[in-house]
Design a protein around this motif. Sequence first.
Motif, PDB file in Angstrom:
ATOM      1  N   PRO A 166      39.388  40.216  35.130  1.00  0.00           N
ATOM      2  CA  PRO A 166      39.146  39.093  36.038  1.00  0.00           C
ATOM      3  C   PRO A 166      37.654  38.860  36.247  1.00  0.00           C
ATOM      4  CG  PRO A 166      39.909  40.991  37.290  1.00  0.00           C
ATOM      5  CD  PRO A 166      39.808  41.426  35.860  1.00  0.00           C
ATOM      6  N   THR A 167      37.020  38.139  35.312  1.00  0.00           N
ATOM      7  CA  THR A 167      35.582  37.902  35.346  1.00  0.00           C
ATOM      8  C   THR A 167      35.302  36.620  36.135  1.00  0.00           C
ATOM      9  OG1 THR A 167      35.820  37.016  33.114  1.00  0.00           O
ATOM     10  CG2 THR A 167      35.111  39.280  33.281  1.00  0.00           C
ATOM     11  N   ARG A 168      34.710  35.618  35.501  1.00  0.00           N
ATOM     12  CA  ARG A 168      34.378  34.390  36.253  1.00  0.00           C
ATOM     13  C   ARG A 168      35.635  33.793  36.883  1.00  0.00           C
ATOM     14  NH1 ARG A 168      31.552  30.637  32.080  1.00  0.00           N
ATOM     15  NH2 ARG A 168      32.872  31.793  30.612  1.00  0.00           N
ATOM     16  N   THR A 204      34.191  36.493  21.996  1.00  0.00           N
ATOM     17  CA  THR A 204      32.755  36.268  22.149  1.00  0.00           C
ATOM     18  C   THR A 204      32.419  35.870  23.574  1.00  0.00           C
ATOM     19  OG1 THR A 204      30.835  35.247  21.071  1.00  0.00           O
ATOM     20  CG2 THR A 204      32.653  33.770  21.597  1.00  0.00           C
ATOM     21  N   ASP A 205      31.248  36.257  24.054  1.00  0.00           N
ATOM     22  CA  ASP A 205      30.736  35.792  25.340  1.00  0.00           C
ATOM     23  C   ASP A 205      29.230  35.630  25.244  1.00  0.00           C
ATOM     24  OD1 ASP A 205      32.728  35.276  27.268  1.00  0.00           O
ATOM     25  OD2 ASP A 205      33.011  37.394  27.694  1.00  0.00           O
ATOM     26  N   SER A 206      28.747  34.495  25.713  1.00  0.00           N
ATOM     27  CA  SER A 206      27.312  34.331  25.910  1.00  0.00           C
ATOM     28  C   SER A 206      26.991  34.824  27.304  1.00  0.00           C
ATOM     29  CB  SER A 206      26.923  32.850  25.786  1.00  0.00           C
ATOM     30  OG  SER A 206      27.074  32.427  24.453  1.00  0.00           O
ATOM     31  N   ASN A 222      35.506  44.423  26.602  1.00  0.00           N
ATOM     32  CA  ASN A 222      36.674  44.247  27.467  1.00  0.00           C
ATOM     33  C   ASN A 222      37.589  43.121  26.980  1.00  0.00           C
ATOM     34  OD1 ASN A 222      35.716  46.349  28.956  1.00  0.00           O
ATOM     35  ND2 ASN A 222      34.913  45.094  30.631  1.00  0.00           N
ATOM     36  N   ASP A 223      36.998  42.039  26.496  1.00  0.00           N
ATOM     37  CA  ASP A 223      37.839  40.944  26.004  1.00  0.00           C
ATOM     38  C   ASP A 223      38.612  41.341  24.752  1.00  0.00           C
ATOM     39  OD1 ASP A 223      37.542  38.991  27.969  1.00  0.00           O
ATOM     40  OD2 ASP A 223      35.667  38.255  27.126  1.00  0.00           O
ATOM     41  N   VAL A 224      38.031  42.165  23.928  1.00  0.00           N
ATOM     42  CA  VAL A 224      38.768  42.670  22.752  1.00  0.00           C
ATOM     43  C   VAL A 224      39.842  43.656  23.207  1.00  0.00           C
ATOM     44  CG1 VAL A 224      38.567  44.056  20.639  1.00  0.00           C
ATOM     45  CG2 VAL A 224      36.839  42.310  21.158  1.00  0.00           C
TER      46      VAL A 224
HETATM   47 MG   LIG Z   1      34.718  37.617  28.828  1.00  0.00          MG
END
Ligand SMILES: [Mg+2]
Lengths: 336, 336
Positions: free
Chosen positions: A220-222, A54-56, A79-81
């Motif tokens: 490589p997000t935040r 999940t992402d907000s 992408n996270d999945v």
């Molecule tokens: Mg994410």
Amino acid sequence: KHGQVDMAHGAGGRAMAQLIEELFAKHLGNEYLAQGDDGALLPAPGAGRLVMATDSHVVSPLFFPGGDIGCLSVHGTINDVAVMGAKPLYLSAGFILEEGFKLADLARIVQSMAAAAKEAGVPVVTGDTKVVERGKGDGVFITTTGVGIVASGDELSGRAAQPGDVILVSGTLGDHGMAIMAERESLGFESPIVSDTAALHGLIAAMRASGAEIHVLRDPTRGGLATTLNEIAQQSGVGMMLQEKALPVKPAVSAACEFLGLDPLYVANEGKLVAICAARDADTLLSAMRAHPLGAAAAIIGSVKADPHHFVQMTTGFGGKRIVDWLSGEQLPRIC
Amino acid sequence: KHGQVDMAHGAGGRAMAQLIEELFAKHLGNEYLAQGDDGALLPAPGAGRLVMATDSHVVSPLFFPGGDIGCLSVHGTINDVAVMGAKPLYLSAGFILEEGFKLADLARIVQSMAAAAKEAGVPVVTGDTKVVERGKGDGVFITTTGVGIVASGDELSGRAAQPGDVILVSGTLGDHGMAIMAERESLGFESPIVSDTAALHGLIAAMRASGAEIHVLRDPTRGGLATTLNEIAQQSGVGMMLQEKALPVKPAVSAACEFLGLDPLYVANEGKLVAICAARDADTLLSAMRAHPLGAAAAIIGSVKADPHHFVQMTTGFGGKRIVDWLSGEQLPRIC
Ligand SMILES: [Mg+2]
Ligand SMILES: Nc1ncnc2c1ncn2[C@@H]1O[C@H](COP(=O)(O)OP(=O)(O)OP(=O)(O)O)[C@@H](O)[C@H]1O
Ligand SMILES: Nc1ncnc2c1ncn2[C@@H]1O[C@H](COP(=O)(O)OP(=O)(O)OP(=O)(O)O)[C@@H](O)[C@H]1O
Ligand SMILES: [Mg+2]
Ligand SMILES: [Mg+2]
Ligand SMILES: [Mg+2]
Ligand SMILES: [Mg+2]
Ligand SMILES: [Mg+2]
């Protein structure tokens, strides 16, 4: 009323039902969402383990070169999945709208979500709509949750990097974060920096089909590449050595970073991945990545080392060595 | 820093990792969350169809008699999965924090979530943390998504109500919405009105174990019982007739509603359900509901009729008849 979100749109009555029908369901529409029950009844997922992420999303500004909060919220969760090794199947989407937000802007955002979901083949099957008073939100926040399935043996985690492994990235670093920053700071570049926001599950499928022994994937997000590699180093109990010269960064991003005093290693990406694979398969994997449109600028950037301190280090352009630490402080808030 | 959320807590670096470890993972901790990857790798769900539901929670105030946004966000999503006939398995939780929010309040909220998840047996397996600037949020918003599994033949939907069916509610109406309103309006009642927030999957399991032929279940949240029944009437293409005298409402709720000019039929519940069942099984179902602590005040409140207009009607205390329409306007915003 006046083409704006008002409190009634979140109250659960007729106005909300109408907004859902005429805006959300209209654009996101699919057989599951059309059920209209409290949740979505989905097919049996088949053999394998479930993956859930999940992402907000609270990105500001909501619209930026290369995308907007709508497609971003689809891409990010897919992408996270996908980096877990799973096939993304379904998304949910919860909207927190600020009173007074323009319905036309909301429609643009939902259309962008719908297009991204369609292109990715991952439908938004259920949703929720809340409204907060003016000054208690910021236009729109979107929380997406993704469910996927992974066959036994195909699971990936950040714990599997081994000394000797090779580290690759799928393309240039910092594009998303600098697109947001440039927009926010109104840097008047001739051609704007464009976000890399994209769904990576297709690229990942191609990478796995190459037969290369992939140990770790991560987006490589935040915190950027630097923070992501430190997370993996810590999870796997290893060190890493990067080659500064090998890091792909677009000249415009590099220039904007220099102008703002930022380091592209710490700037967020939204359509890039880090891959860590067995050394013998690095070239195979690199070729597979470069053969895919989203991996055309892929590069080998370093390798995994035994290191009891779990340091990520880098050999600089001048032949020196420095430690690449976690992001500390708030470098770039609200970039996703 | 100063015991408050600051922008660095959302930037993806060390401060965020520390907040997740020392607050979220500490309280919500379970084997899946501990994996620390981009999402949660979960067991194979077993045979059956998946159910997915999501709700963003923006309730104001965050703390109210009987609960807070933390337990509410667990209960609400479990209930949406459960009324589909599914067994709730896993939750995700996305947090949108406002800069300056007290970490002590956040800890209370997360502890309440953790306690609710534990009591329900449904773990929070993955999460996300974002921070927005002061004045761009309202303390904390929480979006939860639930995944469940339902055996073939056990699925429920709002489309299965049939003329002749009996309509039941599991308890008194309007408790949650009036608890929020009383808190917000500082109505100085001697004993406060307490929210009914609760997870209903245990009650539902007991109801199904009774063998009664249940056609529809739904939790009458925003818009209250009136709106929920209209939704079902529309989905099933039927009408309904309620008996006003049969509607269970606590005297304090009734008094507060009268004082504020509200109708308990339109006030939200967060621990109640509507059940529609075959007429011959109504007494069996009622007994099963009353035997469960969350259904002690269950009641038969009306029946399903053939009606081409799909009207929900009510015979009033005086023997008259009136139409019970959908909620229109914004009666009670931000109650969940
Ligand atoms: Mg994410
Ligand atoms: N923004 C949205 N996009 C797509 N579908 C939505 C959206 N908001 C709501 N829906 C869908 O509309 C239906 C009704 O949603 P609603 O939120 O009213 O149900 P609920 O969660 O049972 O009620 P509550 O939110 O009051 O607890 C559901 O099928 C839901 O998936
Ligand atoms: N509020 C929270 N509660 C519980 N777990 C959380 C919370 N926030 C994050 N996590 C967990 O921490 C880990 C890292 O989360 P993070 O959001 O940094 O990953 P990501 O989604 O891959 O990155 P990004 O959000 O930048 O796209 C994940 O395992 C996630 O489930
Ligand atoms: Mg519901
Ligand atoms: Mg909802
Ligand atoms: Mg990620
Ligand atoms: Mg709900
Ligand atoms: Mg995240």
